[in-house]
Design a protein around this motif. Structure first.
Motif, PDB file in Angstrom:
ATOM      1  N   GLY A 195       0.915  -1.267  -0.080  1.00 34.88           N
ATOM      2  CA  GLY A 195      -0.076  -0.105   0.083  1.00 34.88           C
ATOM      3  C   GLY A 195       0.910   1.222   0.038  1.00 34.88           C
ATOM      4  N   GLY A 196       1.994   1.306   0.582  1.00 33.22           N
ATOM      5  CA  GLY A 196       2.894   2.387   0.834  1.00 33.22           C
ATOM      6  C   GLY A 196       3.613   2.706  -0.785  1.00 33.22           C
ATOM      7  N   LEU A 197       3.843   1.651  -1.352  1.00 30.38           N
ATOM      8  CA  LEU A 197       4.244   1.944  -2.724  1.00 30.38           C
ATOM      9  C   LEU A 197       3.172   2.772  -3.471  1.00 30.38           C
ATOM     10  CD1 LEU A 197       6.208  -1.492  -3.553  1.00 30.38           C
ATOM     11  CD2 LEU A 197       7.132   0.833  -3.338  1.00 30.38           C
ATOM     12  N   ALA A 198       2.171   1.909  -3.649  1.00 32.56           N
ATOM     13  CA  ALA A 198       1.008   2.835  -4.197  1.00 32.56           C
ATOM     14  C   ALA A 198       0.684   4.202  -3.807  1.00 32.56           C
ATOM     15  CB  ALA A 198      -0.130   1.937  -3.931  1.00 32.56           C
ATOM     16  N   LEU A 199       0.679   4.293  -2.655  1.00 34.34           N
ATOM     17  CA  LEU A 199       0.221   5.608  -2.190  1.00 34.34           C
ATOM     18  C   LEU A 199       1.536   6.888  -2.069  1.00 34.34           C
ATOM     19  CD1 LEU A 199      -1.374   4.933   1.225  1.00 34.34           C
ATOM     20  CD2 LEU A 199      -2.464   5.642  -0.784  1.00 34.34           C
ATOM     21  N   ALA A 200       2.502   6.222  -1.978  1.00 33.20           N
ATOM     22  CA  ALA A 200       3.930   7.217  -2.231  1.00 33.20           C
ATOM     23  C   ALA A 200       4.300   7.349  -3.697  1.00 33.20           C
ATOM     24  CB  ALA A 200       5.060   6.578  -1.393  1.00 33.20           C
ATOM     25  N   PHE A 201       4.043   6.538  -4.716  1.00 27.80           N
ATOM     26  CA  PHE A 201       4.611   6.571  -6.106  1.00 27.80           C
ATOM     27  C   PHE A 201       3.554   6.539  -7.068  1.00 27.80           C
ATOM     28  CE2 PHE A 201       8.014   4.651  -3.437  1.00 27.80           C
ATOM     29  CZ  PHE A 201       9.001   5.726  -3.475  1.00 27.80           C
ATOM     30  N   VAL A 202       2.703   5.410  -6.900  1.00 29.90           N
ATOM     31  CA  VAL A 202       1.788   5.190  -7.978  1.00 29.90           C
ATOM     32  C   VAL A 202       0.514   6.410  -8.334  1.00 29.90           C
ATOM     33  CG1 VAL A 202       0.156   3.903  -8.987  1.00 29.90           C
ATOM     34  CG2 VAL A 202       2.300   2.816  -8.020  1.00 29.90           C
ATOM     35  N   LEU A 203      -0.021   6.492  -7.087  1.00 31.47           N
ATOM     36  CA  LEU A 203      -1.031   7.572  -6.854  1.00 31.47           C
ATOM     37  C   LEU A 203      -0.742   8.902  -7.340  1.00 31.47           C
ATOM     38  CD1 LEU A 203      -3.403   6.260  -4.010  1.00 31.47           C
ATOM     39  CD2 LEU A 203      -3.305   5.546  -6.452  1.00 31.47           C
ATOM     40  N   PRO A 204       0.319   9.585  -6.570  1.00 31.71           N
ATOM     41  CA  PRO A 204       0.869  10.880  -7.297  1.00 31.71           C
ATOM     42  C   PRO A 204       1.131  10.814  -8.692  1.00 31.71           C
ATOM     43  CG  PRO A 204       2.129  10.486  -5.427  1.00 31.71           C
ATOM     44  CD  PRO A 204       1.055   8.961  -5.669  1.00 31.71           C
ATOM     45  N   VAL A 259      -0.467   9.085 -11.062  1.00 28.90           N
ATOM     46  CA  VAL A 259      -1.620   9.034 -11.576  1.00 28.90           C
ATOM     47  C   VAL A 259      -2.315  10.451 -11.791  1.00 28.90           C
ATOM     48  CG1 VAL A 259      -4.231   8.313 -11.483  1.00 28.90           C
ATOM     49  CG2 VAL A 259      -2.299   6.702 -11.335  1.00 28.90           C
ATOM     50  N   TRP A 260      -2.108  11.061 -10.752  1.00 29.08           N
ATOM     51  CA  TRP A 260      -2.758  12.546 -10.644  1.00 29.08           C
ATOM     52  C   TRP A 260      -2.002  13.508 -11.330  1.00 29.08           C
ATOM     53  CZ3 TRP A 260      -7.287  14.002  -8.480  1.00 29.08           C
ATOM     54  CH2 TRP A 260      -8.323  13.348  -7.893  1.00 29.08           C
ATOM     55  N   MET A 261      -0.686  13.340 -11.407  1.00 28.07           N
ATOM     56  CA  MET A 261       0.126  14.318 -12.217  1.00 28.07           C
ATOM     57  C   MET A 261      -0.342  14.109 -13.580  1.00 28.07           C
ATOM     58  SD  MET A 261       3.828  14.579 -10.393  1.00 28.07           S
ATOM     59  CE  MET A 261       4.057  12.925  -9.844  1.00 28.07           C
ATOM     60  N   LEU A 262      -0.294  12.642 -14.164  1.00 23.79           N
ATOM     61  CA  LEU A 262      -0.623  12.570 -15.587  1.00 23.79           C
ATOM     62  C   LEU A 262      -1.896  13.022 -15.739  1.00 23.79           C
ATOM     63  CD1 LEU A 262       1.092   9.273 -16.113  1.00 23.79           C
ATOM     64  CD2 LEU A 262       1.867  11.454 -16.778  1.00 23.79           C
ATOM     65  N   GLY A 263      -2.994  12.601 -14.854  1.00 24.05           N
ATOM     66  CA  GLY A 263      -4.308  13.074 -15.043  1.00 24.05           C
ATOM     67  C   GLY A 263      -4.595  14.446 -15.076  1.00 24.05           C
ATOM     68  N   LEU A 264      -3.853  15.191 -14.123  1.00 23.36           N
ATOM     69  CA  LEU A 264      -4.207  16.716 -14.404  1.00 23.36           C
ATOM     70  C   LEU A 264      -3.462  17.158 -15.643  1.00 23.36           C
ATOM     71  CD1 LEU A 264      -3.339  17.280 -10.596  1.00 23.36           C
ATOM     72  CD2 LEU A 264      -5.300  17.753 -11.716  1.00 23.36           C
ATOM     73  N   LYS A 265      -2.422  16.690 -15.947  1.00 25.13           N
ATOM     74  CA  LYS A 265      -1.621  17.174 -17.305  1.00 25.13           C
ATOM     75  C   LYS A 265      -2.423  17.005 -18.330  1.00 25.13           C
ATOM     76  CE  LYS A 265       2.153  16.585 -20.191  1.00 25.13           C
ATOM     77  NZ  LYS A 265       3.157  15.414 -20.710  1.00 25.13           N
ATOM     78  N   SER A 266      -2.960  15.737 -18.588  1.00 27.09           N
ATOM     79  CA  SER A 266      -3.890  15.492 -19.666  1.00 27.09           C
ATOM     80  C   SER A 266      -5.303  16.017 -19.794  1.00 27.09           C
ATOM     81  CB  SER A 266      -3.902  14.081 -19.897  1.00 27.09           C
ATOM     82  OG  SER A 266      -4.764  13.459 -19.070  1.00 27.09           O
ATOM     83  N   ALA A 313      -7.785  14.782 -17.594  1.00 22.57           N
ATOM     84  CA  ALA A 313      -8.626  13.738 -17.319  1.00 22.57           C
ATOM     85  C   ALA A 313      -9.748  14.388 -16.332  1.00 22.57           C
ATOM     86  CB  ALA A 313      -7.850  12.636 -16.821  1.00 22.57           C
ATOM     87  N   ALA A 314     -10.686  13.501 -16.445  1.00 22.98           N
ATOM     88  CA  ALA A 314     -11.961  14.218 -15.401  1.00 22.98           C
ATOM     89  C   ALA A 314     -11.553  13.491 -13.902  1.00 22.98           C
ATOM     90  CB  ALA A 314     -13.213  13.322 -15.545  1.00 22.98           C
ATOM     91  N   ARG A 315     -11.799  14.271 -12.836  1.00 24.30           N
ATOM     92  CA  ARG A 315     -11.431  13.805 -11.546  1.00 24.30           C
ATOM     93  C   ARG A 315     -12.199  12.308 -11.203  1.00 24.30           C
ATOM     94  NH1 ARG A 315      -8.442  17.563  -8.929  1.00 24.30           N
ATOM     95  NH2 ARG A 315      -8.787  19.580  -9.735  1.00 24.30           N
ATOM     96  N   GLY A 316     -13.240  12.351 -11.671  1.00 24.24           N
ATOM     97  CA  GLY A 316     -13.786  11.067 -11.309  1.00 24.24           C
ATOM     98  C   GLY A 316     -12.964   9.844 -11.917  1.00 24.24           C
ATOM     99  N   GLU A 317     -12.241   9.910 -12.995  1.00 30.48           N
ATOM    100  CA  GLU A 317     -11.690   8.835 -13.641  1.00 30.48           C
ATOM    101  C   GLU A 317     -10.513   8.799 -13.009  1.00 30.48           C
ATOM    102  OE1 GLU A 317      -9.263   8.188 -17.927  1.00 30.48           O
ATOM    103  OE2 GLU A 317     -11.101   9.556 -17.872  1.00 30.48           O
ATOM    104  N   MET A 318      -9.711  10.030 -12.380  1.00 27.70           N
ATOM    105  CA  MET A 318      -8.444   9.547 -11.640  1.00 27.70           C
ATOM    106  C   MET A 318      -8.682   9.024 -10.573  1.00 27.70           C
ATOM    107  SD  MET A 318      -6.506  13.285 -12.640  1.00 27.70           S
ATOM    108  CE  MET A 318      -7.438  14.574 -11.820  1.00 27.70           C
ATOM    109  N   VAL A 319     -10.008   9.200  -9.684  1.00 32.26           N
ATOM    110  CA  VAL A 319     -10.349   8.600  -8.489  1.00 32.26           C
ATOM    111  C   VAL A 319     -10.388   7.159  -8.684  1.00 32.26           C
ATOM    112  CG1 VAL A 319     -12.004   8.362  -6.863  1.00 32.26           C
ATOM    113  CG2 VAL A 319     -11.369  10.642  -7.302  1.00 32.26           C
ATOM    114  N   ARG A 320     -10.887   6.955  -9.777  1.00 33.28           N
ATOM    115  CA  ARG A 320     -11.287   5.343 -10.235  1.00 33.28           C
ATOM    116  C   ARG A 320     -10.049   4.769 -10.284  1.00 33.28           C
ATOM    117  NH1 ARG A 320     -13.658   4.946 -15.377  1.00 33.28           N
ATOM    118  NH2 ARG A 320     -11.613   4.515 -15.916  1.00 33.28           N
ATOM    119  N   ASP A 321      -9.208   5.398 -11.150  1.00 33.16           N
ATOM    120  CA  ASP A 321      -7.905   4.795 -11.493  1.00 33.16           C
ATOM    121  C   ASP A 321      -6.838   4.624 -10.071  1.00 33.16           C
ATOM    122  OD1 ASP A 321      -8.237   4.605 -13.944  1.00 33.16           O
ATOM    123  OD2 ASP A 321      -7.256   6.408 -14.722  1.00 33.16           O
ATOM    124  N   SER A 322      -7.000   5.599  -9.480  1.00 31.76           N
ATOM    125  CA  SER A 322      -6.512   5.635  -8.080  1.00 31.76           C
ATOM    126  C   SER A 322      -6.850   4.434  -7.037  1.00 31.76           C
ATOM    127  CB  SER A 322      -6.595   7.105  -7.190  1.00 31.76           C
ATOM    128  OG  SER A 322      -5.844   7.927  -7.775  1.00 31.76           O
TER     129      SER A 322
END
Length: 114
Positions: free
Chosen positions: A67-76, A78-85, A87-96
């Motif tokens: 869980g720490g790997l996901a929270l510290a590396f993957v989810l940020p 996902v959000w950085m790429l989603g905000l850059k592109s 993407a809808a917030r709902g989609e980013m929440v689902r992907d997270s």
């Protein structure tokens, strides 16, 4: 350092790929399943470094690591790429949620295999 659990790596990658595919409703390319091996290898290595004795005494470390790997590396990421592109917030929440659960599923596989 304990031995690497290679069966755990393969099964954890499969578990993560299944969780993500369920969230994405099967819209994941088959080649992407091979990419799930990379984080499973990293998690398997991290757990091997902790060692079987410590993991037996503190089984919560399986989930803290995964869980720490996901929270510290993957989810940020996902959000950085989603905000850059844009993407809808709902989609980013689902992907997270998909990636957090996929990583926790990997931890569960390693925990189950001990």
């Amino acid at each position: 350092m304990g031995p690497m659990n290679w069966l755990g790596v393969l099964l954890a990658a499969l578990a993560a790929a299944v969780v993500v595919a369920l969230f994405w409703r099967g819209r994941m390319p088959w080649g992407a399943y091979a990419l799930a091996l990379l984080p499973a290898l990293m998690l398997g290595h991290a757990l091997a470094r902790i060692g079987p004795e410590k993991l037996a005494m503190k089984p919560q470390l399986y989930f803290m690591q995964s869980g720490g790997l996901a929270l510290a590396f993957v989810l940020p990421a996902v959000w950085m790429l989603g905000l850059k592109s844009g993407a809808a917030r709902g989609e980013m929440v689902r992907d997270s949620a998909a990636f957090l659960l996929a990583y926790l599923a990997m931890g569960l596989v390693f925990f189950a295999l001990g």
